[in-house]
Design a protein around this motif. Structure first.
Motif, PDB file in Angstrom:
ATOM      1  N   GLY A  99       0.752  -1.250   0.000  1.00 50.54           N
ATOM      2  CA  GLY A  99       0.000   0.000   0.000  1.00 50.54           C
ATOM      3  C   GLY A  99       0.779   1.295   0.000  1.00 50.54           C
ATOM      4  O   GLY A  99       0.202   2.363   0.228  1.00 50.54           O
ATOM      5  N   CYS A 100       2.097   1.250  -0.260  1.00 54.88           N
ATOM      6  CA  CYS A 100       2.833   2.519  -0.252  1.00 54.88           C
ATOM      7  C   CYS A 100       2.300   3.431  -1.363  1.00 54.88           C
ATOM      8  O   CYS A 100       1.858   2.967  -2.407  1.00 54.88           O
ATOM      9  CB  CYS A 100       4.338   2.297  -0.355  1.00 54.88           C
ATOM     10  N   ASP A 101       2.324   4.713  -1.094  1.00 58.02           N
ATOM     11  CA  ASP A 101       1.799   5.684  -2.047  1.00 58.02           C
ATOM     12  C   ASP A 101       2.830   6.058  -3.102  1.00 58.02           C
ATOM     13  O   ASP A 101       2.483   6.395  -4.224  1.00 58.02           O
ATOM     14  CB  ASP A 101       1.336   6.936  -1.298  1.00 58.02           C
ATOM     15  N   CYS A 102       4.102   5.994  -2.727  1.00 59.55           N
ATOM     16  CA  CYS A 102       5.172   6.358  -3.653  1.00 59.55           C
ATOM     17  C   CYS A 102       6.435   5.591  -3.263  1.00 59.55           C
ATOM     18  O   CYS A 102       6.668   5.346  -2.083  1.00 59.55           O
ATOM     19  CB  CYS A 102       5.414   7.863  -3.581  1.00 59.55           C
ATOM     20  N   TYR A 103       7.236   5.209  -4.247  1.00 60.01           N
ATOM     21  CA  TYR A 103       8.435   4.405  -4.018  1.00 60.01           C
ATOM     22  C   TYR A 103       9.605   5.144  -4.658  1.00 60.01           C
ATOM     23  O   TYR A 103       9.652   5.300  -5.879  1.00 60.01           O
ATOM     24  CB  TYR A 103       8.241   3.033  -4.662  1.00 60.01           C
TER      25      TYR A 103
END
Length: 123
Positions: A99-103
């Motif tokens: 569920g990370c929003d940005c990597y």
């Protein structure tokens, strides 16, 4: 207007200090912790507006921290930006799965990290 709160989760002290200085200089209220367990405790104590999260952490890794944040109804709205040296396709896919929003991969450009944080906090 209240300062936006950012929780930085980074086990490398020098990088934690550098990121803290950078974000404080941009007007954010910053709290830094060095492992996954402390990150989860910090989120419960004082909800941040955004979490800047390393993956390779002692005790609980960043993937599990992110999964915990996103599975909790009280915290799932908090944007999680993973900032990590892990750059394989599998790692990036796993980041999305939890569920990370940005990597963002290290080494990173400070301006890009600031721009990303500002974009998520403007939503």
């Amino acid at each position: 207007m209240a300062k936006k709160k950012i929780l930085i989760v980074e086990d490398e002290e020098s990088l934690l200090k550098l990121e803290s200085i950078l974000l404080t200089s941009k007007g954010f209220e910053v709290r830094g912790v060095t492992n996954g367990r402390k990150a989860l405790e910090a989120i419960e104590e004082d909800r941040p507006d955004l979490v800047l999260l390393d993956i390779m952490l002692p005790e609980i890794d960043g993937f599990e921290v992110c999964r915990h944040i996103k599975q909790n109804a009280a915290t799932r709205h908090i944007p999680v930006v993973m900032l990590t040296a892990k750059k394989t396709r599998e790692d990036m896919d796993k980041g999305r799965e939890v569920g990370c929003d940005c990597y963002i991969t290290k080494p990173f450009k400070s301006a890009m990290v600031i721009e990303t944080i500002q974009r998520y906090l403007a939503k």
